[in-house]
Design a protein around this motif. Structure first.
Motif, PDB file in Angstrom:
ATOM      1  N   ARG A  86       0.919  -1.091   0.026  1.00  0.00           N
ATOM      2  CA  ARG A  86       0.016   0.084  -0.012  1.00  0.00           C
ATOM      3  C   ARG A  86       0.943   1.153  -0.186  1.00  0.00           C
ATOM      4  NH1 ARG A  86      -2.105   0.065   6.406  1.00  0.00           N
ATOM      5  NH2 ARG A  86       0.128  -0.054   7.130  1.00  0.00           N
ATOM      6  N   LEU A  87       0.326   2.587  -0.545  1.00  0.00           N
ATOM      7  CA  LEU A  87       1.167   3.425  -0.603  1.00  0.00           C
ATOM      8  C   LEU A  87       0.902   4.366   0.466  1.00  0.00           C
ATOM      9  CD1 LEU A  87       2.563   5.901  -2.309  1.00  0.00           C
ATOM     10  CD2 LEU A  87       0.342   6.652  -2.839  1.00  0.00           C
ATOM     11  N   VAL A  88       2.253   4.718   1.075  1.00  0.00           N
ATOM     12  CA  VAL A  88       2.361   5.546   2.329  1.00  0.00           C
ATOM     13  C   VAL A  88       2.841   6.864   2.169  1.00  0.00           C
ATOM     14  CG1 VAL A  88       2.360   3.509   3.868  1.00  0.00           C
ATOM     15  CG2 VAL A  88       4.528   4.672   3.153  1.00  0.00           C
ATOM     16  N   TYR A  89       3.502   7.124   0.984  1.00  0.00           N
ATOM     17  CA  TYR A  89       4.204   8.467   0.826  1.00  0.00           C
ATOM     18  C   TYR A  89       4.321   8.657  -0.712  1.00  0.00           C
ATOM     19  CZ  TYR A  89       7.449  12.421   0.689  1.00  0.00           C
ATOM     20  OH  TYR A  89       8.214  13.604   0.547  1.00  0.00           O
ATOM     21  N   GLY A  90       4.151   9.610  -1.181  1.00  0.00           N
ATOM     22  CA  GLY A  90       4.744  10.216  -2.463  1.00  0.00           C
ATOM     23  C   GLY A  90       5.435  11.517  -2.567  1.00  0.00           C
TER      24      GLY A  90
END
Length: 135
Positions: free
Chosen positions: A54-58
């Motif tokens: 899952r994405l946690v930072y961009g």
């Protein structure tokens, strides 16, 4: 993390222009290789699956940043708005520049490139999109 407090499933962003971009994704709970190095993954015939993350930072990637520099940044001096855990073994860093993206598994010592990670996510996104289109 989105402002509503909900985590989003990682969708590989491939930016066609602009500054290089970093995406940090972490393994969802309960996976057999959480916090395990690539030696463990290989020895147990496990496969790194993009759908497990899952994405946690961009964010934008500063010029000249290395994977080692990013490891230090996400362990010592977290960027503003970052609320995830320190970068750990089994996390994946995705670097996007121009029209290409590369994924790197955080290993016990260094990083291991995951050439199939981006293709897995793109395929999954396409399949999910097809399922939602009424015929």
């Amino acid at each position: 993390m989105p402002s509503d407090g909900q985590m989003k499933i990682y969708i590989c962003p491939v930016r066609k222009s602009g500054m290089p971009f970093i995406s940090l994704v972490i393994l969802k709970k309960g996976r057999d290789y959480r916090f395990m190095g690539m030696d463990f993954v290989t020895a147990h015939n496990l496969k790194i699956n993009a759908e497990d993350y899952r994405l946690v930072y961009g964010g934008k990637l500063s010029e000249g940043k290395t994977l080692e520099g990013l490891y230090e940044r996400f362990n010592i001096n977290h960027p503003a708005g970052y609320e995830g855990h320190s970068l750990s073994v089994s996390d994946v860093v995705v670097l996007t520049n121009g029209g290409s993206a590369k994924a790197y598994y955080v290993d016990s010592m260094g990083f291991a490139e995951l050439p199939d990670f981006i293709l897995q996510r793109q395929h999954e996104v396409k399949m999910n999109h097809k399922e939602k289109i009424p015929l």
